[in-house]
Each structure stands twice: as structure tokens, then as C-alpha cells.
Design a protein around this motif. Structure first.
Motif, PDB file in Angstrom:
ATOM      1  N   GLN A  10       0.855  -1.178   0.000  1.00 21.58           N
ATOM      2  CA  GLN A  10       0.000   0.000   0.000  1.00 21.58           C
ATOM      3  C   GLN A  10       0.895   1.232   0.000  1.00 21.58           C
ATOM      4  OE1 GLN A  10      -3.512   0.066  -0.105  1.00 21.58           O
ATOM      5  NE2 GLN A  10      -3.040  -2.042  -0.650  1.00 21.58           N
ATOM      6  N   GLY A  11       0.512   2.240  -0.750  1.00 26.47           N
ATOM      7  CA  GLY A  11       1.293   3.462  -0.787  1.00 26.47           C
ATOM      8  C   GLY A  11       0.889   4.331  -1.956  1.00 26.47           C
ATOM      9  N   ASP A  12       1.484   5.503  -2.002  1.00 28.30           N
ATOM     10  CA  ASP A  12       1.159   6.496  -3.029  1.00 28.30           C
ATOM     11  C   ASP A  12       2.167   6.410  -4.178  1.00 28.30           C
ATOM     12  OD1 ASP A  12       0.472   8.689  -4.547  1.00 28.30           O
ATOM     13  OD2 ASP A  12       0.966  10.168  -3.009  1.00 28.30           O
ATOM     14  N   ASN A  14       2.513   8.298  -6.734  1.00 23.41           N
ATOM     15  CA  ASN A  14       3.045   9.617  -7.081  1.00 23.41           C
ATOM     16  C   ASN A  14       4.204  10.010  -6.168  1.00 23.41           C
ATOM     17  OD1 ASN A  14       1.197  10.035  -9.211  1.00 23.41           O
ATOM     18  ND2 ASN A  14      -0.354  10.640  -7.722  1.00 23.41           N
ATOM     19  N   THR A  15       4.085   9.673  -4.895  1.00 21.32           N
ATOM     20  CA  THR A  15       5.176   9.940  -3.954  1.00 21.32           C
ATOM     21  C   THR A  15       6.409   9.143  -4.351  1.00 21.32           C
ATOM     22  OG1 THR A  15       3.619  10.410  -2.159  1.00 21.32           O
ATOM     23  CG2 THR A  15       5.875   9.840  -1.522  1.00 21.32           C
ATOM     24  N   GLY A  46       2.148   1.380 -10.463  1.00 20.23           N
ATOM     25  CA  GLY A  46       1.314   2.030  -9.458  1.00 20.23           C
ATOM     26  C   GLY A  46      -0.143   1.955  -9.827  1.00 20.23           C
ATOM     27  N   ASP A  48      -4.288   2.375  -7.615  1.00 16.90           N
ATOM     28  CA  ASP A  48      -5.051   3.092  -6.602  1.00 16.90           C
ATOM     29  C   ASP A  48      -4.492   2.772  -5.218  1.00 16.90           C
ATOM     30  OD1 ASP A  48      -7.020   4.696  -5.487  1.00 16.90           O
ATOM     31  OD2 ASP A  48      -8.475   3.047  -5.396  1.00 16.90           O
ATOM     32  N   ASN A  49      -3.650   3.674  -4.690  1.00  9.90           N
ATOM     33  CA  ASN A  49      -3.021   3.521  -3.379  1.00  9.90           C
ATOM     34  C   ASN A  49      -2.236   2.213  -3.259  1.00  9.90           C
ATOM     35  OD1 ASN A  49      -2.386   4.634  -0.835  1.00  9.90           O
ATOM     36  ND2 ASN A  49      -3.883   3.306   0.141  1.00  9.90           N
ATOM     37  N   GLU A  50      -1.597   1.814  -4.353  1.00  7.17           N
ATOM     38  CA  GLU A  50      -0.790   0.600  -4.326  1.00  7.17           C
ATOM     39  C   GLU A  50       0.433   0.783  -5.222  1.00  7.17           C
ATOM     40  OE1 GLU A  50      -1.536  -4.109  -4.408  1.00  7.17           O
ATOM     41  OE2 GLU A  50      -2.331  -3.050  -6.148  1.00  7.17           O
ATOM     42  N   GLY A  81       6.910   6.481  -0.003  1.00 10.07           N
ATOM     43  CA  GLY A  81       5.456   6.474   0.008  1.00 10.07           C
ATOM     44  C   GLY A  81       4.773   5.184   0.417  1.00 10.07           C
ATOM     45  N   THR A  83       3.081   2.612   2.720  1.00 10.59           N
ATOM     46  CA  THR A  83       2.402   2.791   4.013  1.00 10.59           C
ATOM     47  C   THR A  83       2.020   1.475   4.655  1.00 10.59           C
ATOM     48  OG1 THR A  83       0.265   3.026   2.906  1.00 10.59           O
ATOM     49  CG2 THR A  83       1.494   5.062   3.381  1.00 10.59           C
TER      50      THR A  83
END
Length: 100
Positions: A10-12, A14-15, A46, A48-50, A81, A83
Motif C-alpha cells: 500500500q502506498g502512493d 506519485n510519492t 502504481g 489506486d493507493n498501491e 510512500g 504505508t
């Protein structure tokens, strides 16, 4: 026969892209160490939040030795990024006639 390693966390995304751009030298060091350890292919993806990592290695052990010995990977994940806790899966590369 080689294996595909899929790491999902899980993570961003874009970051991660911004971090990779700002830390290109470190990213290149890790990539070169991976190649030296036997990595055949490597890419990030990347969604959706992955964040995913898709690698091809000669075998699971080659990847695991590399991953466990890399002091910069935890920093990359934390500052890049991620999480959650990474989930790692291995898949045997299949021999098919449509490969390219």
C-alpha cells in the motif's frame, strides 16, 4: 527456469515517482546491485493507493539474498510512500510460444 517476483505494498505511487526522481543516484545503485545479484528485469507500477514491483530473477533465493542484504530498500520504501507491509509472491515463468 526463472521466476517472477511481485511485491505489492500500500502506498502512493506519485510519492514514489517523486522520490525516485529526487534520489536517482540511490535508485541506480540499488538497480545495479540487483543486476549484479542476478536480476533479469525490474519495474515499478502504481495503482489506486498501491505500489508494485515486478522483477524477474533466476530463482527465489537470488532475490531473497539481494532483498535481505540491501540497507537502502527499507529507506526507499519508507520515504518513497509505502504505508503498509510489503507482500512478496513468486511465480514460475511459463514456457509459452507467445512470449515477447
Amino acid at each position: 527456469m526463472s521466476v517472477f517476483m511481485i511485491l505489492r505494498v500500500q502506498g502512493d505511487p506519485n510519492t514514489l515517482e517523486r522520490y525516485a526522481s529526487s534520489n536517482a543516484e540511490m535508485m541506480q545503485r540499488i538497480a545495479e546491485a540487483g543486476k549484479a545479484a542476478g536480476a533479469i528485469r525490474h519495474a515499478f507500477g502504481g495503482g489506486d493507493n498501491e505500489i508494485i514491483v515486478i522483477d524477474e530473477w533466476p530463482d527465489e533465493g537470488s532475490f531473497q539474498r539481494f532483498f535481505d542484504s540491501q540497507p537502502e530498500i527499507p529507506r526507499l520504501m519508507q520515504e518513497g510512500g509505502a504505508t503498509g507491509v510489503p507482500q512478496i509472491s513468486f511465480y514460475r515463468k511459463l514456457n509459452t510460444t507467445d512470449e515477447f
